[in-house]
Scaffold this motif. Structure first.
Motif, PDB file in Angstrom:
ATOM      1  N   GLU A   1      -1.359   2.185   0.804  1.00 31.03           N
ATOM      2  CA  GLU A   1      -2.263   1.230   0.750  1.00 31.03           C
ATOM      3  C   GLU A   1      -2.462   0.699  -0.820  1.00 31.03           C
ATOM      4  O   GLU A   1      -2.778  -0.374  -0.814  1.00 31.03           O
ATOM      5  CB  GLU A   1      -3.681   2.205   1.243  1.00 31.03           C
ATOM      6  CG  GLU A   1      -3.779   2.196   2.569  1.00 31.03           C
ATOM      7  CD  GLU A   1      -5.131   2.998   2.942  1.00 31.03           C
ATOM      8  OE1 GLU A   1      -6.051   3.048   2.151  1.00 31.03           O
ATOM      9  OE2 GLU A   1      -5.155   3.816   4.122  1.00 31.03           O
ATOM     10  N   LYS A   2      -2.483   1.580  -1.758  1.00 29.21           N
ATOM     11  CA  LYS A   2      -2.615   1.070  -3.002  1.00 29.21           C
ATOM     12  C   LYS A   2      -1.380   0.435  -3.497  1.00 29.21           C
ATOM     13  O   LYS A   2      -1.629  -0.555  -4.207  1.00 29.21           O
ATOM     14  CB  LYS A   2      -2.730   2.235  -4.035  1.00 29.21           C
ATOM     15  CG  LYS A   2      -3.848   3.232  -4.019  1.00 29.21           C
ATOM     16  CD  LYS A   2      -5.113   2.584  -4.459  1.00 29.21           C
ATOM     17  CE  LYS A   2      -6.208   3.291  -4.515  1.00 29.21           C
ATOM     18  NZ  LYS A   2      -7.427   2.996  -5.039  1.00 29.21           N
ATOM     19  N   TYR A   3      -0.199   0.681  -2.998  1.00 32.93           N
ATOM     20  CA  TYR A   3       0.931  -0.129  -3.335  1.00 32.93           C
ATOM     21  C   TYR A   3       0.930  -1.418  -2.700  1.00 32.93           C
ATOM     22  O   TYR A   3       1.062  -2.504  -3.277  1.00 32.93           O
ATOM     23  CB  TYR A   3       2.215   0.462  -3.020  1.00 32.93           C
ATOM     24  CG  TYR A   3       3.517  -0.033  -3.266  1.00 32.93           C
ATOM     25  CD1 TYR A   3       3.951  -0.372  -4.302  1.00 32.93           C
ATOM     26  CD2 TYR A   3       4.158  -0.814  -1.994  1.00 32.93           C
ATOM     27  CE1 TYR A   3       5.044  -1.153  -4.604  1.00 32.93           C
ATOM     28  CE2 TYR A   3       5.138  -1.565  -2.214  1.00 32.93           C
ATOM     29  CZ  TYR A   3       5.725  -1.971  -3.552  1.00 32.93           C
ATOM     30  OH  TYR A   3       6.717  -2.446  -3.704  1.00 32.93           O
ATOM     31  N   GLU A   4       0.621  -1.635  -1.195  1.00 35.71           N
ATOM     32  CA  GLU A   4       0.230  -2.886  -0.689  1.00 35.71           C
ATOM     33  C   GLU A   4      -0.673  -3.886  -1.251  1.00 35.71           C
ATOM     34  O   GLU A   4      -0.841  -4.880  -1.422  1.00 35.71           O
ATOM     35  CB  GLU A   4      -0.037  -2.544   0.840  1.00 35.71           C
ATOM     36  CG  GLU A   4       1.231  -2.060   1.458  1.00 35.71           C
ATOM     37  CD  GLU A   4       0.754  -1.391   2.933  1.00 35.71           C
ATOM     38  OE1 GLU A   4      -0.211  -1.607   3.408  1.00 35.71           O
ATOM     39  OE2 GLU A   4       1.814  -1.140   3.523  1.00 35.71           O
ATOM     40  N   ALA A   5      -1.898  -2.985  -1.626  1.00 38.60           N
ATOM     41  CA  ALA A   5      -3.081  -3.803  -2.297  1.00 38.60           C
ATOM     42  C   ALA A   5      -2.548  -4.490  -3.589  1.00 38.60           C
ATOM     43  O   ALA A   5      -2.857  -5.778  -4.045  1.00 38.60           O
ATOM     44  CB  ALA A   5      -4.193  -3.006  -2.598  1.00 38.60           C
ATOM     45  N   ARG A   6      -1.809  -3.873  -4.252  1.00 42.04           N
ATOM     46  CA  ARG A   6      -1.193  -4.322  -5.697  1.00 42.04           C
ATOM     47  C   ARG A   6      -0.187  -5.495  -5.462  1.00 42.04           C
ATOM     48  O   ARG A   6      -0.169  -6.338  -6.358  1.00 42.04           O
ATOM     49  CB  ARG A   6      -0.805  -3.131  -6.665  1.00 42.04           C
ATOM     50  CG  ARG A   6      -1.790  -2.510  -7.169  1.00 42.04           C
ATOM     51  CD  ARG A   6      -1.239  -1.399  -8.073  1.00 42.04           C
ATOM     52  NE  ARG A   6      -2.444  -0.769  -8.725  1.00 42.04           N
ATOM     53  CZ  ARG A   6      -2.507  -0.419 -10.009  1.00 42.04           C
ATOM     54  NH1 ARG A   6      -1.347  -0.450 -10.799  1.00 42.04           N
ATOM     55  NH2 ARG A   6      -3.219   0.198 -10.335  1.00 42.04           N
ATOM     56  N   THR A   7       0.701  -5.151  -4.359  1.00 42.42           N
ATOM     57  CA  THR A   7       1.591  -6.154  -4.500  1.00 42.42           C
ATOM     58  C   THR A   7       1.275  -7.737  -3.711  1.00 42.42           C
ATOM     59  O   THR A   7       1.944  -8.474  -3.931  1.00 42.42           O
ATOM     60  CB  THR A   7       2.856  -5.749  -3.444  1.00 42.42           C
ATOM     61  OG1 THR A   7       2.494  -5.315  -2.238  1.00 42.42           O
ATOM     62  CG2 THR A   7       3.587  -4.581  -4.208  1.00 42.42           C
ATOM     63  N   SER A   8       0.023  -7.467  -2.987  1.00 34.80           N
ATOM     64  CA  SER A   8      -0.425  -8.488  -2.364  1.00 34.80           C
ATOM     65  C   SER A   8      -1.107  -9.560  -3.364  1.00 34.80           C
ATOM     66  O   SER A   8      -1.543 -10.679  -3.005  1.00 34.80           O
ATOM     67  CB  SER A   8      -1.419  -8.198  -1.178  1.00 34.80           C
ATOM     68  OG  SER A   8      -2.463  -7.834  -1.741  1.00 34.80           O
ATOM     69  N   LEU A   9      -1.601  -9.225  -4.368  1.00 36.33           N
ATOM     70  CA  LEU A   9      -2.189 -10.144  -5.394  1.00 36.33           C
ATOM     71  C   LEU A   9      -1.278 -10.787  -6.063  1.00 36.33           C
ATOM     72  O   LEU A   9      -1.050 -11.832  -6.494  1.00 36.33           O
ATOM     73  CB  LEU A   9      -2.805  -9.122  -6.658  1.00 36.33           C
ATOM     74  CG  LEU A   9      -3.720  -8.057  -6.296  1.00 36.33           C
ATOM     75  CD1 LEU A   9      -4.319  -7.117  -7.497  1.00 36.33           C
ATOM     76  CD2 LEU A   9      -5.053  -8.619  -5.792  1.00 36.33           C
TER      77      LEU A   9
END
Length: 94
Positions: A86-94
């Motif tokens: 979840e954290k990884y996906e949140a950072r890559t979507s920025l």
């Protein structure tokens, strides 16, 4: 050049300037006012309450500390992995 005439002109101009200032003040309408709605006041109260609240939940921290010290704290590997994703996906979507 006569200095007396210059002084008289300066005095007249100074008086007229003062009269214009006073006249302008009399013609001015009511002053601007600011009023805050009830929703705005409620927002201010809520914002103040949140800013004064602690960011750390002491009860939760003390419970986790005691579990770690007792050796009873455990993390499910699947839960840990899903949080990482979840954290990884949140950072890559920025």
């Amino acid at each position: 050049m006569r200095i007396d005439a210059y002084n008289q002109v300066a005095q007249v101009y100074g008086i007229q300037k003062a009269l214009k200032t006073q006249k302008g003040q009399r013609e001015a309408g009511p002053r601007d006012q600011v009023s805050i709605s009830q929703a705005g006041r409620d927002y201010q109260v809520a914002k103040r309450a949140v800013s004064e609240a602690s960011d750390i939940r002491e009860d939760k921290v003390s419970q986790l500390k005691s579990q770690i010290e007792a050796g009873t704290y455990s993390v499910e590997p699947g839960d840990f992995a899903s949080k990482l994703l979840e954290k990884y996906e949140a950072r890559t979507s920025l």
